[in-house]
Design an enzyme around this catalytic site. Structure first.
Site, PDB file in Angstrom:
ATOM      1  N   GLU A  50      -2.649   9.162   6.559  1.00 29.51           N
ATOM      2  CA  GLU A  50      -2.488   8.128   7.600  1.00 29.51           C
ATOM      3  C   GLU A  50      -2.611   8.731   9.002  1.00 29.51           C
ATOM      4  O   GLU A  50      -3.186   8.121   9.904  1.00 29.51           O
ATOM      5  CB  GLU A  50      -1.153   7.390   7.428  1.00 29.51           C
ATOM      6  CG  GLU A  50      -0.938   6.738   6.057  1.00 29.51           C
ATOM      7  CD  GLU A  50      -2.116   5.926   5.531  1.00 29.51           C
ATOM      8  OE1 GLU A  50      -2.933   5.441   6.335  1.00 29.51           O
ATOM      9  OE2 GLU A  50      -2.221   5.792   4.288  1.00 29.51           O
ATOM     10  N   ARG A  61       4.222  -1.508  -4.575  1.00 27.15           N
ATOM     11  CA  ARG A  61       2.981  -0.847  -4.160  1.00 27.15           C
ATOM     12  C   ARG A  61       1.930  -1.050  -5.240  1.00 27.15           C
ATOM     13  O   ARG A  61       2.134  -0.695  -6.405  1.00 27.15           O
ATOM     14  CB  ARG A  61       3.263   0.644  -3.965  1.00 27.15           C
ATOM     15  CG  ARG A  61       2.075   1.457  -3.582  1.00 27.15           C
ATOM     16  CD  ARG A  61       2.451   2.921  -3.471  1.00 27.15           C
ATOM     17  NE  ARG A  61       1.284   3.718  -3.162  1.00 27.15           N
ATOM     18  CZ  ARG A  61       1.269   5.049  -3.174  1.00 27.15           C
ATOM     19  NH1 ARG A  61       2.384   5.707  -3.462  1.00 27.15           N
ATOM     20  NH2 ARG A  61       0.178   5.704  -2.885  1.00 27.15           N
ATOM     21  N   MET A  62       0.788  -1.609  -4.846  1.00 25.41           N
ATOM     22  CA  MET A  62      -0.213  -2.025  -5.835  1.00 25.41           C
ATOM     23  C   MET A  62      -0.646  -0.888  -6.752  1.00 25.41           C
ATOM     24  O   MET A  62      -0.808  -1.078  -7.952  1.00 25.41           O
ATOM     25  CB  MET A  62      -1.428  -2.617  -5.123  1.00 25.41           C
ATOM     26  CG  MET A  62      -1.106  -3.941  -4.448  1.00 25.41           C
ATOM     27  SD  MET A  62      -2.586  -4.712  -3.778  1.00 25.41           S
ATOM     28  CE  MET A  62      -2.815  -3.755  -2.288  1.00 25.41           C
ATOM     29  N   TYR A  65     -13.446   6.190  -0.990  1.00 25.28           N
ATOM     30  CA  TYR A  65     -12.520   7.279  -0.666  1.00 25.28           C
ATOM     31  C   TYR A  65     -13.061   8.616  -1.164  1.00 25.28           C
ATOM     32  O   TYR A  65     -13.402   9.503  -0.389  1.00 25.28           O
ATOM     33  CB  TYR A  65     -11.157   7.018  -1.308  1.00 25.28           C
ATOM     34  CG  TYR A  65     -10.299   5.966  -0.648  1.00 25.28           C
ATOM     35  CD1 TYR A  65     -10.603   4.614  -0.760  1.00 25.28           C
ATOM     36  CD2 TYR A  65      -9.160   6.315   0.057  1.00 25.28           C
ATOM     37  CE1 TYR A  65      -9.800   3.658  -0.181  1.00 25.28           C
ATOM     38  CE2 TYR A  65      -8.346   5.354   0.641  1.00 25.28           C
ATOM     39  CZ  TYR A  65      -8.668   4.030   0.515  1.00 25.28           C
ATOM     40  OH  TYR A  65      -7.863   3.093   1.098  1.00 25.28           O
ATOM     41  N   HIS A  84      -6.215   9.251  10.018  1.00 24.70           N
ATOM     42  CA  HIS A  84      -6.869   8.018  10.471  1.00 24.70           C
ATOM     43  C   HIS A  84      -6.824   7.868  11.996  1.00 24.70           C
ATOM     44  O   HIS A  84      -7.597   7.093  12.562  1.00 24.70           O
ATOM     45  CB  HIS A  84      -6.199   6.795   9.848  1.00 24.70           C
ATOM     46  CG  HIS A  84      -6.778   6.361   8.531  1.00 24.70           C
ATOM     47  ND1 HIS A  84      -8.111   6.074   8.357  1.00 24.70           N
ATOM     48  CD2 HIS A  84      -6.175   6.138   7.330  1.00 24.70           C
ATOM     49  CE1 HIS A  84      -8.318   5.683   7.094  1.00 24.70           C
ATOM     50  NE2 HIS A  84      -7.160   5.719   6.447  1.00 24.70           N
ATOM     51  N   TYR A 137       0.840  -1.207   0.000  1.00 25.65           N
ATOM     52  CA  TYR A 137       0.000   0.000   0.000  1.00 25.65           C
ATOM     53  C   TYR A 137       0.870   1.250   0.000  1.00 25.65           C
ATOM     54  O   TYR A 137       2.094   1.176   0.170  1.00 25.65           O
ATOM     55  CB  TYR A 137      -0.909   0.006   1.231  1.00 25.65           C
ATOM     56  CG  TYR A 137      -2.031  -1.006   1.096  1.00 25.65           C
ATOM     57  CD1 TYR A 137      -3.163  -0.703   0.351  1.00 25.65           C
ATOM     58  CD2 TYR A 137      -1.942  -2.261   1.681  1.00 25.65           C
ATOM     59  CE1 TYR A 137      -4.185  -1.624   0.195  1.00 25.65           C
ATOM     60  CE2 TYR A 137      -2.956  -3.194   1.524  1.00 25.65           C
ATOM     61  CZ  TYR A 137      -4.074  -2.861   0.782  1.00 25.65           C
ATOM     62  OH  TYR A 137      -5.078  -3.776   0.622  1.00 25.65           O
ATOM     63  N   GLY A 138       0.197   2.394  -0.155  1.00 27.95           N
ATOM     64  CA  GLY A 138       0.896   3.657   0.041  1.00 27.95           C
ATOM     65  C   GLY A 138       1.222   3.808   1.515  1.00 27.95           C
ATOM     66  O   GLY A 138       2.352   4.093   1.909  1.00 27.95           O
ATOM     67  N   GLY A 139       0.210   3.607   2.321  1.00 30.75           N
ATOM     68  CA  GLY A 139       0.402   3.704   3.760  1.00 30.75           C
ATOM     69  C   GLY A 139      -0.640   2.888   4.486  1.00 30.75           C
ATOM     70  O   GLY A 139      -1.671   2.521   3.907  1.00 30.75           O
ATOM     71  N   MET A 140      -0.360   2.588   5.731  1.00 25.28           N
ATOM     72  CA  MET A 140      -1.310   1.872   6.590  1.00 25.28           C
ATOM     73  C   MET A 140      -1.261   2.518   7.963  1.00 25.28           C
ATOM     74  O   MET A 140      -0.181   2.638   8.564  1.00 25.28           O
ATOM     75  CB  MET A 140      -0.954   0.379   6.650  1.00 25.28           C
ATOM     76  CG  MET A 140      -1.872  -0.422   7.567  1.00 25.28           C
ATOM     77  SD  MET A 140      -3.594  -0.437   6.972  1.00 25.28           S
ATOM     78  CE  MET A 140      -4.478  -0.463   8.542  1.00 25.28           C
ATOM     79  N   GLU A 141      -2.446   2.875   8.448  1.00 21.34           N
ATOM     80  CA  GLU A 141      -2.573   3.715   9.637  1.00 21.34           C
ATOM     81  C   GLU A 141      -2.402   2.953  10.946  1.00 21.34           C
ATOM     82  O   GLU A 141      -3.160   3.184  11.888  1.00 21.34           O
ATOM     83  CB  GLU A 141      -3.932   4.417   9.594  1.00 21.34           C
ATOM     84  CG  GLU A 141      -5.163   3.486   9.723  1.00 21.34           C
ATOM     85  CD  GLU A 141      -5.708   2.964   8.397  1.00 21.34           C
ATOM     86  OE1 GLU A 141      -4.929   2.849   7.435  1.00 21.34           O
ATOM     87  OE2 GLU A 141      -6.910   2.639   8.347  1.00 21.34           O
TER      88      GLU A 141
HETATM   89  N1  BES Z   1      -6.202   1.949   5.310  1.00 19.04           N
HETATM   90  C1  BES Z   1      -5.754   2.206   3.994  1.00 19.04           C
HETATM   91  C2  BES Z   1      -5.166   1.007   3.326  1.00 19.04           C
HETATM   92  C3  BES Z   1      -6.117  -0.156   3.181  1.00 19.04           C
HETATM   93  C4  BES Z   1      -7.461   0.022   2.867  1.00 19.04           C
HETATM   94  C5  BES Z   1      -5.637  -1.435   3.345  1.00 19.04           C
HETATM   95  C6  BES Z   1      -8.312  -1.064   2.755  1.00 19.04           C
HETATM   96  C7  BES Z   1      -6.482  -2.520   3.232  1.00 19.04           C
HETATM   97  C8  BES Z   1      -7.819  -2.344   2.939  1.00 19.04           C
HETATM   98  C9  BES Z   1      -4.766   3.359   3.966  1.00 19.04           C
HETATM   99  O1  BES Z   1      -5.036   4.358   4.891  1.00 19.04           O
HETATM  100  C10 BES Z   1      -4.885   4.011   2.630  1.00 19.04           C
HETATM  101  O2  BES Z   1      -5.932   4.515   2.340  1.00 19.04           O
HETATM  102  N2  BES Z   1      -3.841   4.007   1.849  1.00 19.04           N
HETATM  103  C11 BES Z   1      -3.817   4.670   0.570  1.00 19.04           C
HETATM  104  C12 BES Z   1      -3.322   6.063   0.793  1.00 19.04           C
HETATM  105  C13 BES Z   1      -3.917   7.133   0.015  1.00 19.04           C
HETATM  106  C14 BES Z   1      -5.358   7.111  -0.285  1.00 19.04           C
HETATM  107  C15 BES Z   1      -3.433   8.497   0.469  1.00 19.04           C
HETATM  108  C16 BES Z   1      -2.873   3.893  -0.323  1.00 19.04           C
HETATM  109  O3  BES Z   1      -2.286   2.918   0.137  1.00 19.04           O
HETATM  110  O4  BES Z   1      -2.735   4.239  -1.479  1.00 19.04           O
HETATM  111 ZN    ZN Z   2      -6.844   5.356   4.367  1.00 17.79          ZN
END
Ligand code: BES
Ligand code: ZN
Length: 628
Positions: A324, A583-584, A409, A327, A295-299
């Site tokens: 993040e 990163r996906m 989102y 969150h 992912y980009g990030g995980m909170e």
């Molecule tokens: N909580 C999410 C990542 C997530 C969502 C993991 C659903 C598994 C299931 C995280 O906060 C997120 O939204 N990451 C985004 C960041 C972006 C929208 C700024 C990402 O990884 O791209």
């Molecule tokens: Zn998020």
């Protein structure tokens, strides 16, 4: 189609199959029920978790015990059912708190592809856990655990030591801890982790920046969290401070660059506290992971996990940190009760993220990000099946891993921006702050939110917006017609420049991309018309070196175009991109575009086979879903 809707679209096909006329009768859909957990959390609920685990890099396993302190909700329920996925269960023991424990019978049920296996523990006859009891499970994880990635040294920055990290959201915690894997249940936790002596272990808990590297690490998490926020990492990790309560962990090779890139984190935290209420978690640190982080990030609470692909060198991609961090309120403090309500986490967070960016930097910068989100949402409205377009859709496990991949989102963000515009910030800001206080440390459904919204905003200031109108966002596809989309002069100019350049009315030397924001460059690339000639693509790449960009968002936009248009001069750079990132968001749409250009399906599959061992199990699944 945007990245978030890829998996969803693929899985929607399954939904059609599941609706064949001879499918068995099902109970009516219950919005408050978590269809993604086997746990009988209506009978027993976890209050506290105690982990004692050895991090074994040779075996690629976490080995030890998980002890759940359970509170009894229904007297006499004869079994405790937990969620697991690919765990080896070695034993189960129960006892009253502080008392002796006795071994009990347990059984793993049939394995469901998505949900894993229920673990049913039978309580002893005559056992009378009125107040509650402790359940101790001895277990080990298996090397393919979906939450864990065991990186060999060569996939780390340093190349000397291995590294492991977890990604529990949405329903992968069960692949490294047997537990009630539903966001409706909140628990505190404590843990002891044993690692090789020269490594540092971190968790979503009270990490101490000064902890000695001993190979034995103790953690405490006194705030109650849902299971998807359990997190662990171990490797050659070091700490650098950012501000008083903020800092960054990374491999030493990335530490300085990370501290520079994210130097604004303390300011973000200070501002967020002023706007949204106290940050009641202790420190806020970042962990910068290797490129394989999916992912980009995980909170993860107190310690967000972050992709290194945002190390652009110019702090241009830090909206991810704002996200993040936000969150900590929307998601971690007030949590979605089921995955169907994930817009409460992600939509609200996207809204707060934009507000923080606006106040910390500028309205122009925030509006650029809003317009990119709006563009993505418009693409989703055209491609996501209508039944998945509501913010709170009806989602069953057959449809994939929760609705996280839908429009939650941007649509959630714009729902709140719509309310903000109608009621004015002077009313909306106090409403949001009060909402966080009202539901702090709770998990809530969309319906609870709607009731609160109705009572504390819609009915408080009558005549502005009705409950039924709010319901359109929540329960109907698309975006209500009275929404006023965001605008950005710089992004509009970038899109115009793209068509003018293609039409020949704007010369290359008149394109001043060097002065543009990275977001404007992304919008320029996204808006290059289909009829652009290969010679024009070459001219652009020679002038602006898109193929060699240090900004991963620019690379992403460019290589999607390269793949869609079969612009072969950039294929070598595109292949390098697919090998460099895990990163996906950066890789899945490029594979999909290759597969869909009519010629390169084979190439896409070959590249995927070559890169697969570098990707996280979750990313492997995601790429596979676009390369059927
Ligand atoms: N909580 C999410 C990542 C997530 C969502 C993991 C659903 C598994 C299931 C995280 O906060 C997120 O939204 N990451 C985004 C960041 C972006 C929208 C700024 C990402 O990884 O791209
Ligand atoms: Zn998020």
């Amino acid at each position: 189609m945007t990245m978030k809707s890829f998996a969803l679209a693929a899985l929607a096909a399954l939904a059609l199959i599941a609706c064949q006329p001879d499918a068995p009768e099902q109970a009516p859909y219950d919005p408050a029920h978590d269809y993604y957990s086997y746990a009988n959390s209506d009978a027993y609920v976890t209050e506290h978790l105690l982990l004692d685990l050895e991090v074994d890099f040779e075996a690629r396993a976490l080995i030890g015990t998980a002890t759940l302190r359970l509170r009894t909700l229904q007297l006499g329920a004869p079994t405790v059912v937990l969620d697991t996925r690919d765990l080896v269960i070695e034993g189960a023991r129960v006892g009253l708190q502080g008392g002796a424990r006795e071994a009990v019978e347990f059984e793993l049920g049939e394995r469901h592809e998505l949900l894993g296996q229920p673990l049913t523990v039978t309580l002893p006859k005559g056992f009378d856990p009125q107040g509650g009891f402790e359940l101790e499970i001895s277990y080990r994880t298996t090397p393919g655990a979906s939450a864990l990635q065991w990186l060999p040294p060569e996939l780390t920055a340093g190349g000397q030591l291995p590294l492991v990290f977890s990604q529990s959201q949405a329903i992968h915690a069960r692949s490294w801890v047997p537990l009630q894997d539903t966001p409706a249940v909140r628990m505190t936790y404590e843990a002891t982790l044993r690692t090789p002596e020269n490594m540092l272990a971190l968790m979503s808990a009270d990490n101490d920046p000064l902890t000695p590297r001993s190979g034995v690490y103790q953690f405490e998490m006194p705030q109650p969290i849902p299971s998807y926020l359990l997190a662990i990492a171990a490797g050659n990790l070091f700490f650098a401070p950012i501000g008083e309560d903020t800092g960054v962990y990374a491999e030493p090779e990335l530490l300085q660059a990370s501290a520079y890139e994210f130097a604004e984190t303390q300011d973000m935290l200070d501002l967020a506290e002023q706007r949204y209420g106290p940050y009641d978690w202790g420190r806020y640190d970042l962990l910068i992971l290797p490129p394989a982080f999916p992912y980009g990030g995980m909170e993860n609470p107190r310690l967000s996990f972050i992709t290194p692909s945002v190390l652009a060198g110019d702090r241009s991609l830090v909206s991810l940190i704002a996200h993040e961090l936000a969150h900590s309120w929307s998601g971690n403090l007030v949590t979605n009760a089921t995955w169907r309500d994930i817009w409460l986490n992600e939509g609200t967070t996207s809204y707060l993220e934009a507000r923080l960016m606006e106040e910390l930097f500028s309205k122009d910068r925030a509006d650029e990000e809003r317009v990119l989100a709006w563009n993505g949402l418009q693409a989703d409205v055209l491609s996501v099946p209508p039944q998945f377009q509501p913010l709170a859709p009806k989602v069953l496990p057959e449809h994939g891993e929760g609705p996280a991949q839908g429009m939650q989102y941007a649509k959630g963000q714009f729902f709140l921006e719509h309310l903000e515009r109608l009621f004015g910030r002077e009313r909306f800001d106090p409403f949001i702050m009060a909402y966080f206080q009202a539901f702090a440390w709770q998990s809530i459904t969309t319906e609870t939110f709607l009731d609160y919204l109705d009572e504390h905003l819609l009915s408080t200031y009558p005549g502005i917006y009705t409950r039924a109108q709010a319901g359109e966002w929540l329960y109907e596809p698309g975006v209500p017609a009275d929404f006023q989309p965001p605008v950005s002069a710089t992004l509009a100019a970038a899109a115009a420049a793209a068509s003018d350049f293609a039409a020949g009315s704007l010369a290359l030397h008149a394109l001043d991309l060097g002065d543009w924001s990275p977001h404007a460059v992304v919008n320029f690339i996204n808006n290059l018309p289909a009829e652009l000639s290969p010679a024009q693509l070459t001219a652009l790449d020679e002038a602006f070196a898109f193929s060699a960009s240090a900004n991963a968002e620019i690379s992403r936009a460019w290589f999607i175009q390269v793949a869609q248009r079969r612009y072969e001069p950039a294929y070598a750079a595109m292949q390098a991109h697919l090998g460099r990132h895990g990163r996906m968001k950066l890789i899945v749409p490029v594979y999909a575009a290759l597969d869909q250009n009519g010629v390169d399906g084979e190439l896409a599959r070959e590249l995927f086979q070559a890169n697969k061992s570098r990707y996280h199990p979750i990313a492997v699944d995601a790429v596979q879903s676009v390369l059927p």
